[in-house]
Each structure stands twice: as structure tokens, then as C-alpha cells.
Design a protein around this motif. Structure first.
Motif, PDB file in Angstrom:
ATOM      1  N   PRO A 170       0.793  -1.231   0.000  1.00  0.00           N
ATOM      2  CA  PRO A 170       0.000   0.000   0.000  1.00  0.00           C
ATOM      3  C   PRO A 170       0.828   1.287   0.000  1.00  0.00           C
ATOM      4  CG  PRO A 170       0.181  -0.814   2.226  1.00  0.00           C
ATOM      5  CD  PRO A 170       0.931  -1.799   1.365  1.00  0.00           C
ATOM      6  N   LEU A 171       2.138   1.175   0.229  1.00  0.00           N
ATOM      7  CA  LEU A 171       2.949   2.375   0.441  1.00  0.00           C
ATOM      8  C   LEU A 171       3.214   3.162  -0.836  1.00  0.00           C
ATOM      9  CD1 LEU A 171       5.550   1.090   3.072  1.00  0.00           C
ATOM     10  CD2 LEU A 171       3.299   2.122   3.419  1.00  0.00           C
ATOM     11  N   ILE A 172       2.942   2.592  -1.992  1.00  0.00           N
ATOM     12  CA  ILE A 172       3.156   3.332  -3.227  1.00  0.00           C
ATOM     13  C   ILE A 172       2.218   4.533  -3.333  1.00  0.00           C
ATOM     14  CG2 ILE A 172       1.512   2.022  -4.633  1.00  0.00           C
ATOM     15  CD1 ILE A 172       3.552   2.152  -6.929  1.00  0.00           C
ATOM     16  N   ILE A 173       1.126   4.474  -2.573  1.00  0.00           N
ATOM     17  CA  ILE A 173       0.164   5.581  -2.560  1.00  0.00           C
ATOM     18  C   ILE A 173       0.815   6.863  -2.043  1.00  0.00           C
ATOM     19  CG2 ILE A 173      -2.062   6.343  -1.607  1.00  0.00           C
ATOM     20  CD1 ILE A 173      -2.876   3.425  -1.445  1.00  0.00           C
ATOM     21  N   GLN A 174       1.900   6.728  -1.286  1.00  0.00           N
ATOM     22  CA  GLN A 174       2.583   7.912  -0.752  1.00  0.00           C
ATOM     23  C   GLN A 174       3.032   8.861  -1.859  1.00  0.00           C
ATOM     24  OE1 GLN A 174       2.120   8.102   2.198  1.00  0.00           O
ATOM     25  NE2 GLN A 174       2.761   6.374   3.443  1.00  0.00           N
ATOM     26  N   ASN A 175       3.249   8.341  -3.048  1.00  0.00           N
ATOM     27  CA  ASN A 175       3.718   9.168  -4.151  1.00  0.00           C
ATOM     28  C   ASN A 175       2.659  10.150  -4.644  1.00  0.00           C
ATOM     29  OD1 ASN A 175       6.393   7.925  -4.486  1.00  0.00           O
ATOM     30  ND2 ASN A 175       5.254   6.114  -5.094  1.00  0.00           N
ATOM     31  N   ALA A 176       1.424  10.008  -4.166  1.00  0.00           N
ATOM     32  CA  ALA A 176       0.345  10.909  -4.578  1.00  0.00           C
ATOM     33  C   ALA A 176       0.251  12.133  -3.677  1.00  0.00           C
ATOM     34  CB  ALA A 176      -0.991  10.155  -4.582  1.00  0.00           C
ATOM     35  N   HIS A 177       1.212  12.290  -2.772  1.00  0.00           N
ATOM     36  CA  HIS A 177       1.122  13.387  -1.796  1.00  0.00           C
ATOM     37  C   HIS A 177       1.008  14.750  -2.462  1.00  0.00           C
ATOM     38  CE1 HIS A 177       1.562  15.536   1.916  1.00  0.00           C
ATOM     39  NE2 HIS A 177       2.649  16.159   1.492  1.00  0.00           N
ATOM     40  N   ARG A 178       1.741  14.986  -3.529  1.00  0.00           N
ATOM     41  CA  ARG A 178       1.733  16.298  -4.185  1.00  0.00           C
ATOM     42  C   ARG A 178       0.337  16.637  -4.708  1.00  0.00           C
ATOM     43  NH1 ARG A 178       5.718  14.239  -8.818  1.00  0.00           N
ATOM     44  NH2 ARG A 178       6.274  12.926  -7.042  1.00  0.00           N
ATOM     45  N   TYR A 179      -0.437  15.617  -5.108  1.00  0.00           N
ATOM     46  CA  TYR A 179      -1.784  15.858  -5.622  1.00  0.00           C
ATOM     47  C   TYR A 179      -2.762  16.118  -4.485  1.00  0.00           C
ATOM     48  CZ  TYR A 179       0.568  13.797  -9.615  1.00  0.00           C
ATOM     49  OH  TYR A 179       1.468  13.528 -10.611  1.00  0.00           O
ATOM     50  N   PHE A 180      -2.587  15.404  -3.386  1.00  0.00           N
ATOM     51  CA  PHE A 180      -3.434  15.658  -2.227  1.00  0.00           C
ATOM     52  C   PHE A 180      -3.209  17.068  -1.687  1.00  0.00           C
ATOM     53  CE2 PHE A 180      -3.451  10.897  -1.705  1.00  0.00           C
ATOM     54  CZ  PHE A 180      -4.814  10.754  -1.896  1.00  0.00           C
ATOM     55  N   PHE A 181      -2.012  17.599  -1.894  1.00  0.00           N
ATOM     56  CA  PHE A 181      -1.712  18.954  -1.434  1.00  0.00           C
ATOM     57  C   PHE A 181      -2.644  19.977  -2.076  1.00  0.00           C
ATOM     58  CE2 PHE A 181       0.450  22.940  -2.593  1.00  0.00           C
ATOM     59  CZ  PHE A 181       0.589  23.502  -1.340  1.00  0.00           C
ATOM     60  N   TYR A 182      -2.914  19.836  -3.365  1.00  0.00           N
ATOM     61  CA  TYR A 182      -3.789  20.783  -4.051  1.00  0.00           C
ATOM     62  C   TYR A 182      -5.201  20.749  -3.469  1.00  0.00           C
ATOM     63  CZ  TYR A 182      -0.013  20.872  -7.485  1.00  0.00           C
ATOM     64  OH  TYR A 182       1.210  20.999  -8.109  1.00  0.00           O
ATOM     65  N   PHE A 183      -5.681  19.552  -3.149  1.00  0.00           N
ATOM     66  CA  PHE A 183      -6.998  19.441  -2.528  1.00  0.00           C
ATOM     67  C   PHE A 183      -6.985  20.058  -1.130  1.00  0.00           C
ATOM     68  CE2 PHE A 183      -7.365  16.003  -5.684  1.00  0.00           C
ATOM     69  CZ  PHE A 183      -8.608  16.312  -6.221  1.00  0.00           C
ATOM     70  N   ALA A 184      -5.883  19.894  -0.415  1.00  0.00           N
ATOM     71  CA  ALA A 184      -5.770  20.463   0.933  1.00  0.00           C
ATOM     72  C   ALA A 184      -5.852  21.989   0.887  1.00  0.00           C
ATOM     73  CB  ALA A 184      -4.475  20.019   1.591  1.00  0.00           C
ATOM     74  N   VAL A 185      -5.288  22.595  -0.148  1.00  0.00           N
ATOM     75  CA  VAL A 185      -5.376  24.051  -0.307  1.00  0.00           C
ATOM     76  C   VAL A 185      -6.839  24.467  -0.499  1.00  0.00           C
ATOM     77  CG1 VAL A 185      -4.793  25.986  -1.819  1.00  0.00           C
ATOM     78  CG2 VAL A 185      -3.042  24.318  -1.191  1.00  0.00           C
ATOM     79  N   ILE A 186      -7.567  23.714  -1.313  1.00  0.00           N
ATOM     80  CA  ILE A 186      -8.988  24.017  -1.541  1.00  0.00           C
ATOM     81  C   ILE A 186      -9.781  23.901  -0.244  1.00  0.00           C
ATOM     82  CG2 ILE A 186     -11.081  23.259  -2.733  1.00  0.00           C
ATOM     83  CD1 ILE A 186      -9.295  22.371  -5.062  1.00  0.00           C
TER      84      ILE A 186
END
Length: 275
Positions: free
Chosen positions: A149-165
Motif C-alpha cells: 500500500p505504500l506506493i500511494i505515498q507518491n500521490a502526496h503532491r496531488y493531495f496537497f492541491y486538494f488540501a489548499v482548496i
């Protein structure tokens, strides 16, 4: 020195045949297990509290002062109490198994889980990879963040944009909460709590390693980009406090929700300064 085992011969991590075969889990004699234990208890406490509060569908909106708990924002379904849908009603009634804040909760969870600090925290305390320095991890193999499941960590940069919203949404909620009983401008203790929470959420979001890379990454010459360089330096200063902000915002989220719950349920009266 213990005899070789099948696990030691077949492992690819600390149990690899090329690694020293030490039978003891660690030679440390200090309480190395205490930080992972405290981290587990702290994260578990927040997860349990936030999980329960996200599903109870009660005491999350104060009509008199327009206080809305961040666990239910944005509330955009017909199941939301009247007045709490700051952005309108987009969906019909939701089944009880779906939290009213379902629109952003998965992204917030993804942002927190993939956060560089939280990786360190739960890798040690939950995943045991490793639980502490000089303490062998229990996994026979180590694949890093290359497989589920740890490969999901690579999506952090995309989750950042949602966090800004989401931070923008929480900011809007905090502004809408300057509402007095009966209408007009109002200001109370709840406004202070909501403001402090949203400011710290912004600090945590902008101190993210992804934000630091977005503002100053891939620049070969800082002198040619003075504005981006200045922004990068400010984000870098925040980044040094990322761990503290990660824990602080968990606390402020819980405190904000708890205070709104007390006022909304009538258990506590909001301390008003204006109206």
C-alpha cells in the motif's frame, strides 16, 4: 551468534544474508518503544474521535452564530441541517453510512497519511519500518514505496492541491461565522477558536514539503527568480515546524469541533464580545 534461519536467508531487508545475524531485536537498553507508543496512542485518539463525530450527524451547526465544525464542511447534501450548507445543496439525502463531510474527508485523510512527517510517525509506530533507530523491523522483505500500500505515498503532491482548496473552504466558514444572533455582525469565543484553527491549518498546509518544492523546486538560479526565492524561503521556515504543526492542527481540529458541539447542543453558551 545464532544459527542461520530460513527467514534470514530469504529476506531482503535486515534479514538479508548479507546483514549481520543478531538474534536480539536490538542492543539498545533505553525506552526506545516509548515514542512509537505515544505516537500510536495520539493518532488513535484523534482517529476515533474524528470518526465518531463525523458519523453522529448531531450538534455540528450553531444557527445563531453560523458556527460550523470543520468535520462537516462543506455540508452539501439534503441531509444537512438548514443553514449549514454554505455552498448550496448538491446531493439528496445521504445514507447513514456516508458522513456529511464526505466530499473532502477522503482527500484530507490522503493528505495527512501521505504527509512526510506522518510517514515517519506511523512507519515507526504502526508499520514498524523500523520502530526505532537500531531496532530491526519485523518485515522479512522491504520494498519501500514501490508497491501497495505504500506506493500511494507518491500521490502526496496531488493531495496537497486538494488540501489548499479545503483550507479555502474552512477560511470561508470562519468568515461566515462572524454572525450575530438575529443577524448582523457578531463576534464571540467561537470565532476566536475557528480563526486560530484555520490559521494553523494554513500554516500546516503551506509548510508541506510539496509546497516547498512547488515554490522553489527545479530552479537552477535563485537570483533569476527573486519572488519565487522569497516565497521558498518563507515556506522553508514554516517547513522546519511541520512536525509541531501536524500535531497542533490535530488538537485544534478536535477542540474546534468539541466547542461547536457544546454550543450547538446547548451544553455551553458562547461567550460573546459583540452581539
Amino acid at each position: 551468534m545464532s544459527a542461520p534461519t530460513d527467514r534470514a536467508n530469504s529476506g531482503t531487508g535486515v534479514h538479508s544474508p548479507t546483514r549481520a545475524r543478531i538474534s536480539a531485536r536490538t542492543l539498545r537498553n533505553d525506552r526506545w518503544w516509548l515514542p512509537p507508543l505515544l505516537t500510536t496512542l495520539g493518532l488513535a485518539t484523534f482517529v476515533i474521535y474524528a470518526g465518531v463525530r463525523s458519523y453522529v450527524r448531531a450538534a455540528y451547526w450553531v444557527e445563531d452564530y453560523h458556527y460550523l465544525t470543520p468535520f462537516y464542511s462543506p455540508c452539501v447534501s439534503a441531509s444537512c441541517v438548514p443553514g449549514s450548507s454554505h455552498f448550496g445543496v448538491w446531493f439528496g439525502h445521504l445514507p447513514v453510512i456516508i458522513p456529511l463531510g464526505f466530499l473532502v474527508l477522503p482527500f484530507l485523510l490522503g493528505f495527512r497519511l501521505t504527509c512526510y512527517y506522518y510517514r515517519k510517525a506511523y512507519y515507526r509506530s504502526v508499520w514498524f519500518s523500523p520502530p526505532a533507530c537500531a531496532v530491526a523491523e519485523p518485515h522479512a522483505k522491504y520494498t519501500g514505496e514501490t508497491r501497495l500500500p505504500l506506493i500511494i505515498q507518491n500521490a502526496h503532491r496531488y493531495f496537497f492541491y486538494f488540501a489548499v482548496i479545503v483550507s479555502l473552504i474552512n477560511t470561508y466558514d470562519a468568515i461566515m461565522a462572524f454572525h450575530g444572533k438575529g443577524g448582523g455582525f457578531g463576534f464571540g469565543l467561537g470565532n476566536v477558536i475557528l480563526l486560530v484553527n484555520v490559521i494553523l491549518l494554513w500554516a500546516y498546509t503551506l509548510s508541506c514539503h510539496s509546497c516547498r518544492h512547488i515554490t522553489g523546486g527545479r530552479l537552477k538560479h535563485f537570483s533569476a527568480h527573486p519572488v519565487r526565492y522569497w516565497i521558498w524561503t518563507q515556506v522553508s521556515k514554516l517547513n522546519t515546524r511541520h512536525m509541531a504543526l501536524a500535531w497542533t492542527t490535530l488538537a485544534t481540529l478536535a477542540i474546534t469541533d468539541f466547542y461547536v458541539m457544546l454550543v450547538a447542543s446547548g451544553t455551553l453558551s458562547d461567550l460573546r464580545f459583540v452581539n
